[in-house]
Structures are given as structure tokens and as C-alpha cells.
Design a protein around this motif. Structure first.
Motif, mmCIF file in Angstrom:
data_model
loop_
_atom_site.group_PDB
_atom_site.id
_atom_site.type_symbol
_atom_site.label_atom_id
_atom_site.label_comp_id
_atom_site.label_asym_id
_atom_site.label_seq_id
_atom_site.Cartn_x
_atom_site.Cartn_y
_atom_site.Cartn_z
ATOM 1 N N THR A 119 7.248 45.519 112.763
ATOM 2 C CA THR A 119 7.032 46.845 112.174
ATOM 3 C C THR A 119 8.236 47.283 111.355
ATOM 4 O O THR A 119 8.101 47.907 110.309
ATOM 5 N N GLN A 120 9.416 46.931 111.843
ATOM 6 C CA GLN A 120 10.641 47.354 111.149
ATOM 7 C C GLN A 120 11.060 46.394 110.047
ATOM 8 O O GLN A 120 12.091 46.611 109.399
ATOM 9 N N GLY A 121 10.296 45.323 109.819
ATOM 10 C CA GLY A 121 10.534 44.478 108.658
ATOM 11 C C GLY A 121 11.461 43.296 108.882
ATOM 12 O O GLY A 121 11.687 42.504 107.972
ATOM 13 N N LEU A 122 12.018 43.185 110.102
ATOM 14 C CA LEU A 122 12.910 42.051 110.367
ATOM 15 C C LEU A 122 12.101 40.764 110.492
ATOM 16 O O LEU A 122 12.556 39.685 110.101
ATOM 17 N N VAL A 123 10.887 40.884 111.040
ATOM 18 C CA VAL A 123 9.994 39.750 111.239
ATOM 19 C C VAL A 123 8.842 39.865 110.240
ATOM 20 O O VAL A 123 8.311 40.959 110.017
ATOM 21 N N THR A 150 1.770 50.267 104.566
ATOM 22 C CA THR A 150 2.646 50.121 105.732
ATOM 23 C C THR A 150 4.013 49.594 105.312
ATOM 24 O O THR A 150 5.041 49.984 105.856
ATOM 25 N N GLN A 151 4.009 48.695 104.325
ATOM 26 C CA GLN A 151 5.279 48.091 103.901
ATOM 27 C C GLN A 151 5.997 48.901 102.828
ATOM 28 O O GLN A 151 7.048 48.491 102.348
ATOM 29 N N GLY A 152 5.427 50.045 102.448
ATOM 30 C CA GLY A 152 6.164 50.963 101.588
ATOM 31 C C GLY A 152 5.930 50.792 100.096
ATOM 32 O O GLY A 152 6.443 51.570 99.299
ATOM 33 N N LEU A 153 5.150 49.780 99.706
ATOM 34 C CA LEU A 153 4.888 49.592 98.273
ATOM 35 C C LEU A 153 3.943 50.672 97.757
ATOM 36 O O LEU A 153 4.056 51.111 96.606
ATOM 37 N N VAL A 154 3.017 51.088 98.610
ATOM 38 C CA VAL A 154 2.031 52.117 98.271
ATOM 39 C C VAL A 154 2.373 53.396 99.034
ATOM 40 O O VAL A 154 2.734 53.349 100.211
ATOM 41 N N THR A 203 11.071 44.335 120.788
ATOM 42 C CA THR A 203 9.992 43.368 120.976
ATOM 43 C C THR A 203 9.667 42.745 119.613
ATOM 44 O O THR A 203 10.084 43.243 118.572
ATOM 45 N N ALA A 204 8.870 41.667 119.661
ATOM 46 C CA ALA A 204 8.470 41.022 118.411
ATOM 47 C C ALA A 204 7.689 41.998 117.538
ATOM 48 O O ALA A 204 7.884 42.061 116.316
#
Lengths: 275, 275, 275
Positions: free
Chosen positions: C194-198, B194-198, C188-189
Motif C-alpha cells: 500500500t505504501q509503495g515499497l512493494v 490508488t497509486q496517485g496518478l489519477v 506487513t507485506a
């Protein structure tokens, strides 16, 4: 329409669009819309269309619209570079063809790098090749859930353009960018959105309605603030983007002259001719 | 196998692998595979293995394969740096140990930065430390759903390497990268994807089959196009990566000489010895 | 509390907090916590608070805590710049106001760029404007699921600050960053995560408990390793961040003197006064 151009500008909202030219430009509600209009060819980009999109962007950068949109007419957004471009060899031969093609590509992409207002892609269907790679230079990318995103460069013996060698790894990380750009993995609209290439995906049945309602609302915001904010964001990497574009265009020029590329393109066109 | 090296090269597909050496290299179907083969030690990297991986990558960069793969034999992908490396103090003492360790680390990571072909990690199980951080330098990372990704640097008084101080914030944003690199949060395979590392996660039961089918298909694409596309992407930041690697290695050299690090490593090895 | 400052430092854990000052600083369990404490104004930042946060960060950078936290008291995390700051015109007029405002903004953001220890945002409710943009400079961002993230710059005739023109596209890609920063889309939180800001979102009912348990555990890790790891990460782009901050502040100074901005702020304050 001029005999030298496939561009058709219709500044007035009520002017009828001819539908016969390959590029249609309209301006309404503070939004200038550039529409690829070659639906029978899945909006594949001819050499003329590259030139005309450059002219359309230059005009849009100076008109009084707040936002500029690129979209496609018909089922496809854009099937990428029309590969018959490769078969129209000038008197200078393939070397001259590759040289002029690389210059045109670089000028085309530079226009997207330098475009001074918010630039929105309304991706109404499948997107291929350069129509995908330049999405990394747009400010907003809205897509129908019917859209797909495909860059089969290696399959055609070619290499990435549109600054995608830089923007895609930045957007989705190198390991997902490489699967697209080097191995030609096709993404669904949802995947492209999860990976950050697409801003938002809409159901195809309500796509046009939802997108245009939103864009009309955005177009009413203070135009200078939007323009300046977009430029503040872009200026953080504009110099880098131009350097990347120059390098990608150089590498592609050499690729176009390689046996790998020539054989792959000939093979592709032969298969297509047999269908 | 040479007495000075743990590397075993088996260029022919039908040659039997000895299974006794710590690194096994095979070449088949246009794919060169480098396998960490110390399963009883969870494929922890000895000093010798760092040297041998460098040699294996240099050989793979020149062979006729299209793609190079790094993977592990057994349950683990790699448990990172073998901490007993720290206890083998040379005549020059701990300062010389730290100096030579930093040089080796830098050379090792430089090989990944400069590797000229598509480089794929087939993560067959848990990954720790440097085997995680260098993933940001791979072009594709496929993982079994049994894999985890863990970089407990602070716990061991150390700091990030493998260019992860640059690649991880770029891939997943600074706030998720810091939780891994500074606070030692362990990611599941799904989270890492999900975070793009994989790039993609596969069920463990079908992992090997699905991954190798896909890699064999990729290896048949035009090899020059793939190699050049990979290099176009890498060249956008190669200079930056080398500078980051040099800086990270310098900082680690100082860390290795700190009381915090020495105490943490001694404490870790003591606990392990008691098990 | 000093008559010249709204800051209240309570180094001892058992010291009672007055609750009357706009900024409260406490230090406990290796964690220094800076709390915005203007709940009746949704923790909007006055000019004095900018100065006091700078002082609080400078003090925290030198104290013996391992981690520093910024959070808000009450329902809001922070509603951004207090727009009444705009109405307090000095003898030098609006030009002097804009100049000094830009200097203060730049100094404020520089403190976040240069902060030497892990810096954690505990986002206890909605966040607006500069409290959102500087999140890209934090090392960890934990948020309650009640939090929202909103940067209505264009609506107020303004442009991005806090290095968000650089950090947001890096974190979430340009097309999602632009929707927030140029078109004012509120996240939203969950979306921000999901977009990596949080980094992570927690249910509001357990938010404070879960976050502080985790931070106390982190604060026990080797402090030098954490500090140095954070700096290795930050140093990869510190120079770039300072340049971005300088440019954003310059652009905002010009924006504040524009008719678009003045009209938008007057309109906002008039509407608010009528409520």
C-alpha cells in the motif's frame, strides 16, 4: 506568564497548567508537548502565537526530551491563521504589514525545517491552513478519525506555504496535492492517511490513550540514534526546503497586497461577523 | 478550419462544432476545453495533432479562462502516438525523421511543463503511451472507471517520455512505476488512482456530469490565486522537468533508429493490417 | 567453490546447486538469480557475503540475461547484517573496523545504484535491516504475504542506510518513512505494498509459481529497451543517490563507534546467546 508572551512553560509534570494562555508547554517522560490552547477560537494562530511557537521549538530543541509533540486543546487541532491578524495594520501600512507577515511566516516555517529531534503532530481534531501545510515537515502525524485537513488558499486569494508546494506533491503526487492546495478540497483523516500525509488514524474514543502509549514507548529508544536518523532523512532536502519556504513567503507577501486577497478576506470576516 | 491545421477554435459557446477536425477547442464558463476528435482512430495523435495541441495550449495560456481541460471524443481518451507517423519518411531519411520527431516531442512536452494555469485531464476512456506519461504534468486527472492506463514502451522497443521517468517514480514509487514504464503493466482506473496518478475515479454513467459540475465550481475561484498557486507548485521542479524532457527525447531519438524499435513497430503494424 | 569466496556460479540450468555456500547464482531463461543461501541463519549477511554480492552483481551486469533477481533460500528473505560482524575486530581496532565497514557498505550500495538492468527482489519471507533499505533501489519488489519489513535501527543505536533516508520518504512520504526508519515500526507485506515499497503481494502458496511465470514473460521483452528505460529512470537521481549513500555511510561509521550503538549490539547479542 510573561506579559509579553502567551507561552507558559511547565517543566515539572505535577505543575498545574493555567489554561488561560494561548500556548502551553509541558515536558514529561522524555516528551516535550506544545499545546495550542485557544479552544474558543478553534486554536487559530495569532501573531503572538507564531512568535511563541518559535520560542517553544527553540527551547524544546535544547531540552533533554527525546521527542517533541504539537497538539491542540479542545475540539480543533488548529483553524489556521487568525484572519484578524490581517486587520491589525501597523503605522507602516499594509505594505509593512505584508512584509513583516512574510518574514514571520518564513522564520516560523524555518523552525520546523531545522528542528533537530523527532517532531510529532497529535492531530486531535480539524486542521486548517498553515496547521495542515506544515504537517509535511513533521516526522510523524497521528490523527483522530474526527480530524479533517483543509487548505482553502484560493478561496481567500492566497497561495500555499509551509513548504507544501513541495512536500504535498512529493507525498501524494501532484494531482491529489493540487486538488487540496489549489482547489481547496477538504480531506477526511482516512483520505489524508491513504495519501500519506497522516501516518495513522485512530478512533476518537481511544485516540489520546493509544497515541500516548505509543509515544512513550518511542521516547525510550536511544535518543541520539533517533535524533541523528531524523537529521539524516531531513538533510537530504533541507537546503531545498529553505529555498521553497523563502519563495512561498515572497509570493504570499505579494498575494496579501492583491485585490483578490483583500476582497476575499474582507468578505470572509464580514460573513463571520454576521453569524 | 485552416487548410494547414486540424485545429478548430470555437470561442463562443453557441458556435457549432464541426466534428470533422482532429482537434476541437471550445471556451465556456471560464474553462477552455481541448478535445481530441479522431474517435475512429481512438484519438491516436498524428504529427499534425502534436503541432495543433501546442498551438491550442499557447492560445489557452493567454485567453481569459481560469482552467484548461484536455479530453477525448468517443470511447477512447487517446491511444497514444499514431504509429503510422513512423512510416512517413521525409527526404532526409530515418535519421532526419528521428531528429525532427524528437524535437517535436520535446516541444510538445515543454508546453505541458510550462502551462501557466490549472490543467485538467478528463480521461473519458482508455489512455495509452504519451497520453498517459504526460498525466504526471497535469494538475488534476479525473477518470471514468472505464479508463485504463498503458505504456507498452519496451514492447515497441522504445523508452519513456513525457517526463514519466521522473514523475511516475515520484508519484507511485520506483517499483510500481517500473512495472508500468519498463514492463508495460496496464493499470485500471482504480489502480491508477490508488497509486496517485489519477486524482479521482467516477462511475462511467455519471462521469461527464460529475466532473463538469466540479470543474465549473472550481473555475469560479479567484483566477490569479489559482494560477499563482499552480506556478508555485510547478516552479519547485520546472528546471528539473525540462532537463528530464530533453534527456528522454534524446534517448528516444536513438531508440527510434534501433533495430529493436524498427522491428517491433513493423511487427505491430503488420499484425494490425491483418486484422 | 573457491576457498576465498562463498559464491557459487552455476551458469548452466541443469547444473546441480551445492546448497552449502552462502550465495548461489544461477542463470536461466534470460534471468540471472542471486540467492542468499544461509537459511539456518535466516540469510543474515556476513562480511564475505557483502563482497560476494558485489561480485555477483558485477557479473550479472555483463552476462546475457535481461533481468537480475535477488531472493532468499528458506523461510526468511534476509535477516539483515549479521551482528557477529561487529565482534570480529581487526588489528586496527574498532576504529579500523568501523572505517572498513563503512567502505564496504558504501561499495555494496553503490552496486545497487549503478546496476544497469532491471533488478527484481523476490521477497520470499521476512526482511530486516539492509535487505529492506536497499529495496528502494530495486526496479520491482514482489513479496509473499508472509513477508514483513523491519528496520530496527534506533533500537540498535544505528541510523538508516541503503539510501533509505532518501528513497523511503520519496516512496511513502516522510511521516510513514520515519515511523519505519526512526521508530522501527514493522510493516506487513500488504502495508508495504500500500505504501509503495512493494510492487505486488502474492499468497504464499502460489508465490513462487506466479512470480516466476511473470518474470519469464518479462525477460522476453526487447532487452535493450528495458535496460535503457531502467537507466533513463535511474539517471534522474543517480548522482543524488551516490551522495546520499556516501553521507549515510559516514554517519553510520560514527554511530558504530558510539556508546549507544556498542551497548545496544552487546545487549542484543547477549540476549540471543541466552536463548
Amino acid at each position: 506568564a510573561s506579559s509579553e508572551s502567551s507561552i507558559q512553560v511547565t517543566p515539572a509534570a505535577d505543575r498545574k497548567q493555567p489554561g488561560s494562555d494561548a500556548l502551553v508547554v509541558t515536558s514529561q517522560d522524555g516528551i516535550t508537548t506544545i499545546t495550542l490552547n485557544r479552544p474558543d477560537k478553534k486554536n487559530a494562530l495569532t501573531t503572538q502565537m507564531y512568535h511563541d511557537i518559535i520560542l517553544a521549538l527553540e527551547a524544546a530543541s535544547k531540552d533533554d526530551s527525546a521527542i517533541t509533540v504539537l497538539t491542540g486543546n479542545g475540539d480543533y487541532y488548529c483553524s489556521g491563521n487568525d484572519l484578524t491578524n490581517f486587520t491589525d495594520i501597523p503605522p507602516g501600512g499594509v505594505e509593512e504589514k505584508a512584509r513583516s507577515g512574510a518574514v514571520l511566516l518564513r522564520d516560523f516555517v524555518d523552525c520546523f525545517i531545522d528542528f533537530p529531534k523527532p517532531l510529532v503532530a497529535v492531530v486531535n481534531g480539524p486542521a486548517v491552513g498553515i496547521s495542515v501545510t506544515i504537517l509535511g515537515l513533521f516526522d510523524i502525524v497521528y490523527a483522530t478519525d474526527r480530524a479533517t485537513f483543509h487548505t482553502p488558499f484560493s478561496h481567500l486569494g492566497q497561495s500555499p506555504e509551509g513548504c507544501s508546494s513541495y512536500t504535498f506533491p512529493k507525498i501524494m503526487g501532484p494531482s491529489k496535492a493540487t486538488e487540496m492546495l489549489v482547489f481547496g478540497k477538504k480531506l477526511t483523516a482516512r483520505e489524508a492517511c491513504t495519501q500519506g500525509l497522516v501516518t495513522e488514524v485512530f478512533p476518537d474514543s481511544t485516540f489520546q490513550k493509544e497515541v500516548w502509549v505509543r509515544l512513550k514507548a518511542y521516547s525510550k529508544l536511544p535518543p541520539n540514534a533517533m535524533r541523528i536518523s531524523k537529521q539524516v532523512i531531513r538533510n537530504t532536502e533541507k537546503e531545498k526546503l529553505h529555498a521553497i519556504n523563502a519563495e512561498e513567503s515572497n509570493v504570499l507577501r505579494e498575494r496579501w497586497l492583491s485585490d483578490e486577497c483583500m476582497n476575499a478576506v474582507v468578505s470572509f470576516l464580514s460573513k463571520k461577523a454576521k453569524l
